[in-house]
Design an enzyme around this catalytic site. Sequence first.
Site, PDB file in Angstrom:
ATOM      1  N   ASP A  74       0.852  -1.188   0.000  1.00  0.00           N
ATOM      2  CA  ASP A  74       0.000   0.000   0.000  1.00  0.00           C
ATOM      3  C   ASP A  74       0.890   1.241   0.000  1.00  0.00           C
ATOM      4  O   ASP A  74       1.807   1.357   0.820  1.00  0.00           O
ATOM      5  CB  ASP A  74      -0.921   0.016   1.222  1.00  0.00           C
ATOM      6  CG  ASP A  74      -2.106  -0.922   1.067  1.00  0.00           C
ATOM      7  OD1 ASP A  74      -2.191  -1.611   0.031  1.00  0.00           O
ATOM      8  OD2 ASP A  74      -2.953  -0.969   1.979  1.00  0.00           O
ATOM      9  N   HIS A 223       3.598  -2.177   3.867  1.00  0.00           N
ATOM     10  CA  HIS A 223       3.568  -0.750   3.576  1.00  0.00           C
ATOM     11  C   HIS A 223       4.982  -0.281   3.238  1.00  0.00           C
ATOM     12  O   HIS A 223       5.943  -0.609   3.950  1.00  0.00           O
ATOM     13  CB  HIS A 223       3.016   0.035   4.767  1.00  0.00           C
ATOM     14  CG  HIS A 223       1.558  -0.170   4.984  1.00  0.00           C
ATOM     15  ND1 HIS A 223       1.054  -1.276   5.626  1.00  0.00           N
ATOM     16  CD2 HIS A 223       0.483   0.588   4.628  1.00  0.00           C
ATOM     17  CE1 HIS A 223      -0.271  -1.190   5.678  1.00  0.00           C
ATOM     18  NE2 HIS A 223      -0.636  -0.080   5.073  1.00  0.00           N
TER      19      HIS A 223
END
Length: 264
Positions: A74, A223
């Site tokens: 992400d 992430h």
Amino acid sequence: MEGDRVKKIALVLFVALCGLVIDPFSAFAKDWYFKPAKNHQPATTEPEYEALLKKYDGIYIGDPSKKELFLTFDNGYEAGYTAHILDTLKKEHVPATFFITGHYISDQPELVKRMVNEGHIIGNHSWSHPDLAKISDAKYKKELAKLKARYTKLTGQTEMNYLRPPRGTFSERSLKLGHDEGYINVFWSAAYRDWLRDEQHGADYAYDHIMKRMHPGAVILLHTVSKDNAEALPKVIHDLKKQGYRFRSLDDLMAERTLPSKFW
């Protein structure tokens, strides 16, 4: 006194009604989560969530009988580690999917183009990262369309097939909207608390937390703002390959679902 009591009741009802008007979908919003299993067995989730994903062709896990992994990142904003992650993926010949926001594509167009040029998939993480379960249909469609239009303008690519709901929140309505807009909603079956930049603990910490969640068919969420992830990724990939895992793309996963098994 009785009059005051009536006024208080009326005020409570008014506030409650205002809440319904302001946020009419909140009662239907759900938070995605998976249930880790022991000894690297496949993770599970709520039967209700499984049923909704099946109904709207969403995914959170691959084939639990195969030692395949699906790496996803992400990208809400850049913290200086994505280039190093891309270097590692290129060296190890590992495909990934990067879910980007409007801020990211506006701020880091060269990194997005590099992702595409090196064969990775770009997924829609919405333009402004709202809770997709709590916005109107019109706003929902605008969030996805704006990001996709900017992506096409930047890269010339017209396809964007995967959607990761920001914050992992969803509802049946939001899943259906994504499906109707041509997206596959992608959740995950392996992740850890890696997105807090002021809570980084070193590469060994990331390695241990990633590895203990691995299982056949895992859709991995990481992430790119995590320095720990960037530093741990080479060893993670190397050791998982030694354990017999193969890294595949989400396109591979969807092809396996739609094509006869003889092709795989």
